[in-house]
Design a protein around this motif. Structure first.
Motif, PDB file in Angstrom:
ATOM      1  N   SER A  44       0.836  -1.190   0.000  1.00  0.00           N
ATOM      2  CA  SER A  44       0.000   0.000   0.000  1.00  0.00           C
ATOM      3  C   SER A  44       0.873   1.241   0.000  1.00  0.00           C
ATOM      4  CB  SER A  44      -0.907   0.027   1.239  1.00  0.00           C
ATOM      5  OG  SER A  44      -1.609   1.255   1.331  1.00  0.00           O
ATOM      6  N   ASN A  45       0.486   2.229  -0.773  1.00  0.00           N
ATOM      7  CA  ASN A  45       1.105   3.533  -0.634  1.00  0.00           C
ATOM      8  C   ASN A  45       0.778   4.092   0.738  1.00  0.00           C
ATOM      9  OD1 ASN A  45       2.673   4.743  -2.864  1.00  0.00           O
ATOM     10  ND2 ASN A  45       0.903   4.169  -4.101  1.00  0.00           N
ATOM     11  N   GLY A  97       2.627   9.796  -0.075  1.00  0.00           N
ATOM     12  CA  GLY A  97       1.602   8.858  -0.508  1.00  0.00           C
ATOM     13  C   GLY A  97       1.563   8.702  -2.009  1.00  0.00           C
ATOM     14  N   GLY A  98       0.559   7.984  -2.502  1.00  0.00           N
ATOM     15  CA  GLY A  98       0.422   7.741  -3.930  1.00  0.00           C
ATOM     16  C   GLY A  98      -0.296   8.888  -4.619  1.00  0.00           C
ATOM     17  N   TYR A 114      -4.430  -1.022  -3.243  1.00  0.00           N
ATOM     18  CA  TYR A 114      -3.074  -1.550  -3.122  1.00  0.00           C
ATOM     19  C   TYR A 114      -2.550  -1.892  -4.522  1.00  0.00           C
ATOM     20  CZ  TYR A 114      -5.229  -2.437   1.463  1.00  0.00           C
ATOM     21  OH  TYR A 114      -5.917  -2.303   2.644  1.00  0.00           O
ATOM     22  N   GLN A 115      -1.260  -2.154  -4.578  1.00  0.00           N
ATOM     23  CA  GLN A 115      -0.657  -2.647  -5.817  1.00  0.00           C
ATOM     24  C   GLN A 115       0.079  -3.950  -5.515  1.00  0.00           C
ATOM     25  OE1 GLN A 115       0.992   0.396  -8.680  1.00  0.00           O
ATOM     26  NE2 GLN A 115       0.894   1.700  -6.871  1.00  0.00           N
ATOM     27  N   THR A 160       4.772   2.874   4.603  1.00  0.00           N
ATOM     28  CA  THR A 160       4.455   2.183   3.354  1.00  0.00           C
ATOM     29  C   THR A 160       4.680   0.694   3.618  1.00  0.00           C
ATOM     30  OG1 THR A 160       5.200   4.052   1.997  1.00  0.00           O
ATOM     31  CG2 THR A 160       5.050   1.909   0.914  1.00  0.00           C
ATOM     32  N   ARG A 202       7.954   6.523   6.925  1.00  0.00           N
ATOM     33  CA  ARG A 202       7.827   7.729   6.102  1.00  0.00           C
ATOM     34  C   ARG A 202       7.505   8.946   6.981  1.00  0.00           C
ATOM     35  NH1 ARG A 202       6.860   6.223   0.763  1.00  0.00           N
ATOM     36  NH2 ARG A 202       7.957   8.179   0.354  1.00  0.00           N
ATOM     37  N   ASN A 245       6.820  12.541  -6.323  1.00  0.00           N
ATOM     38  CA  ASN A 245       6.759  11.759  -5.082  1.00  0.00           C
ATOM     39  C   ASN A 245       7.353  10.369  -5.269  1.00  0.00           C
ATOM     40  OD1 ASN A 245       5.331  13.952  -4.183  1.00  0.00           O
ATOM     41  ND2 ASN A 245       3.380  12.895  -3.953  1.00  0.00           N
ATOM     42  N   GLY A 264       6.639   6.854  -4.491  1.00  0.00           N
ATOM     43  CA  GLY A 264       5.538   5.997  -4.085  1.00  0.00           C
ATOM     44  C   GLY A 264       5.971   4.554  -3.909  1.00  0.00           C
ATOM     45  N   LEU A 265       5.000   3.694  -3.758  1.00  0.00           N
ATOM     46  CA  LEU A 265       5.226   2.290  -3.424  1.00  0.00           C
ATOM     47  C   LEU A 265       6.205   1.594  -4.365  1.00  0.00           C
ATOM     48  CD1 LEU A 265       4.372  -0.386  -1.949  1.00  0.00           C
ATOM     49  CD2 LEU A 265       2.529  -0.546  -3.626  1.00  0.00           C
TER      50      LEU A 265
END
Length: 505
Positions: free
Chosen positions: A260-261, A268-269, A277-278, A359, A376, A402, A404-405
């Motif tokens: 998750s971001n 964040g994402g 989520y990814q 994260t 973070r 940014n 991100g994840l």
């Protein structure tokens, strides 16, 4: 080639890829005829043997050209063409219930690996995953002190035509679907300011008793790049429930990672308004990074916790029992949210505003549950107005977005502008007076300090090695970017502060 032959070839493609059966041909033919407003035409199936068509774009492009020539497109822009080709492919895409049944049958008969593999190929065959654009991306590995990082320069997302931007502004605003991640996107026709999704299919997934959905990203950055999203349009939030959901997911799909971001701006994402989520079938550099130190916490039995050798600050939790791993992840998260150390610029709150979050990334490892907790902080100051733990100004010539994840895990997604800039920079480095050439070229002037550093480090830059040197230095710069995003720096002071936090646990 006539439109009847073009449509016949597209129908044959659908048969060859098992998107449709012979029983579907007449029905799908009529759907295509209707979409293109044709009359008195009977497309004849035409063999594609020997053409080795990997994706339908080569079949769709001439149809789109025909549609433009016959007034079916308002403008021959990428967006208008995308809206139509998605509509056409939607005619060859099975209903959601059929796709879910096929996925479930494969998962039950074979295993989750085969099920996601089938669904991934299906999403490529239906042109939801646009392979013709993805293959434009450039990717390579770069050796660093943290292992080999992965670098991608993203060229797959087409830029908007100015006419499209102007036309989109004139559209009546719509709140359906609410965002790109809402379940209502499945089968949606799209508009100039929202992509068509007639060929999107999703798989239901139950996480901690809640209904979520699994789909793939249309612009994948790695193998089986999946998006897992809540069926409710609710904002991103990291909590104990998050850790339960992540472990539920990898328990069902143990070959996948899922992460998750963070849930705060800057760290964040890009979409914080819809919880998602990814995941995917890919082993990122961070997943194979070694643990520098392993310890246990007396109040958290059944798990071991490792400090990972990584440019960002990562604690890795591993255990056989899901509940123990969830408890440990939640404990570290809660303790981090209130941790401050002014000596290293970490403040948990300023004026009541929270800055600390995490994260989290989950996976199965040798039969055990594992969660990486990446610490973070999103605070800003005058020196770093975009974020203290964000790419600093000296690397903005490469990337200022940014982290991100995906990038946290060691895969850089760099902006497409770098392709042309690096080509021009390479020419400059190979010239008789590199720094003068760089200083006089507006497109690469911002890279001058970086270029000087490269020239100082490499005494012999020539035609054979220049590209390799630039690619390696881009990788090293990405490592520096990740170090900027790390809350506990890799120097003595930062690592002592990290030890202080670990002891506080």
């Amino acid at each position: 080639m006539t439109i009847d032959r073009l449509l016949g070839r597209l129908l044959q493609y659908g048969l060859d890829k098992s998107l449709i059966t012979p029983d579907d041909v007449i029905y799908c033919r009529n759907q295509l005829i209707d979409q293109l407003q044709l009359k008195e035409i009977e497309p004849v199936l035409e063999s594609l043997e020997g053409e080795n068509i990997m994706d339908p774009s080569v079949l769709l492009e001439p149809i789109l050209d025909w549609a433009n020539s016959n007034g079916l497109l308002n403008d021959n822009t990428v967006t208008e063409r995308d809206l139509l080709d998605t509509r056409l492919m939607g005619c060859l895409t099975g209903r959601p219930s059929e796709v879910i049944r096929l996925f479930t049958d494969i998962e039950n008969k074979d295993n989750p690996v085969e099920a996601t593999k089938w669904f991934y190929q299906f999403s490529k065959d239906t042109h939801y995953i646009r392979q013709d654009r993805i293959k434009k991306n450039l990717s390579w590995g770069a050796a660093t002190e943290y292992g080999e990082l992965e670098i991608t320069i993203n060229l797959s997302k087409p830029e908007k035509d100015p006419k499209e931007i102007a036309a989109a502004k004139l559209l009546e605003q719509s709140n359906y679907p609410l965002c790109l991640l809402c379940k209502e996107n499945e089968g949606y026709a799209g508009r100039l300011n929202h992509p068509a999704r007639q060929n999107l299919r999703t798989i239901p997934v139950t996480l901690n008793g809640d209904e979520w959905k699994l789909q793939f990203s249309p612009y994948v950055y790695y193998n089986e790049h999946a998006i897992i999203f809540s069926t409710k349009h609710e904002p991103m939030k990291i909590s104990e429930v998050t850790f339960k959901r992540l472990l539920d997911f990898v328990e069902r799909f143990p070959h996948y990672f899922v992460g998750s971001n963070a849930d705060l701006p800057i760290v964040g994402g890009s979409i914080l308004t819809h919880d998602h989520y990814q995941g995917g079938y890919h082993e990122f550099p961070m997943a194979v990074a070694k643990e520098e130190e392993v310890f246990q916490i007396s109040t958290l039995p059944g798990v071991k916790i490792g400090k990972v050798k990584w440019p960002m600050s990562v604690l890795r939790i591993t255990g056989k029992e899901k509940a123990n791993v969830v408890k440990a992840a939640n404990y570290i998260h809660q303790e981090w949210k209130k941790f401050s150390d002014e000596e290293v610029e970490i403040y948990s709150h300023t004026d009541g505003t929270p800055h600390n979050t995490v994260t989290p990334i989950a996976r199965m490892k040798d039969g055990e549950f594992q969660i990486d907790i990446v610490l973070r902080n999103n605070r800003t100051n005058e020196e770093h107005p975009m974020g203290i733990f964000h790419p600093h100004s000296e690397v903005h010539h490469i990337k200022k977005e940014n982290i991100g994840l995906i990038e946290v895990m060691g895969l850089a997604v760099l902006p497409g502008r770098l392709i042309e800039e690096m080509n021009v920079l390479q020419e400059a480095l190979l010239s008789n007076n590199p720094m003068e050439k760089i200083a006089n070229d507006e497109s690469i002037k911002k890279h001058s300090d970086w270029a000087q550093k490269i020239m100082n480090e490499y005494s012999d830059i020539n035609n054979e090695n220049c590209q390799e040197i630039i690619n390696l230095e881009l990788g090293k710069t990405f490592a520096t970017i990740l170090e900027h995003a790390g809350v506990f720096k890799r120097d003595d002071q930062g690592q002592q502060a990290f030890t202080t936090f670990i002891k506080s646990l």
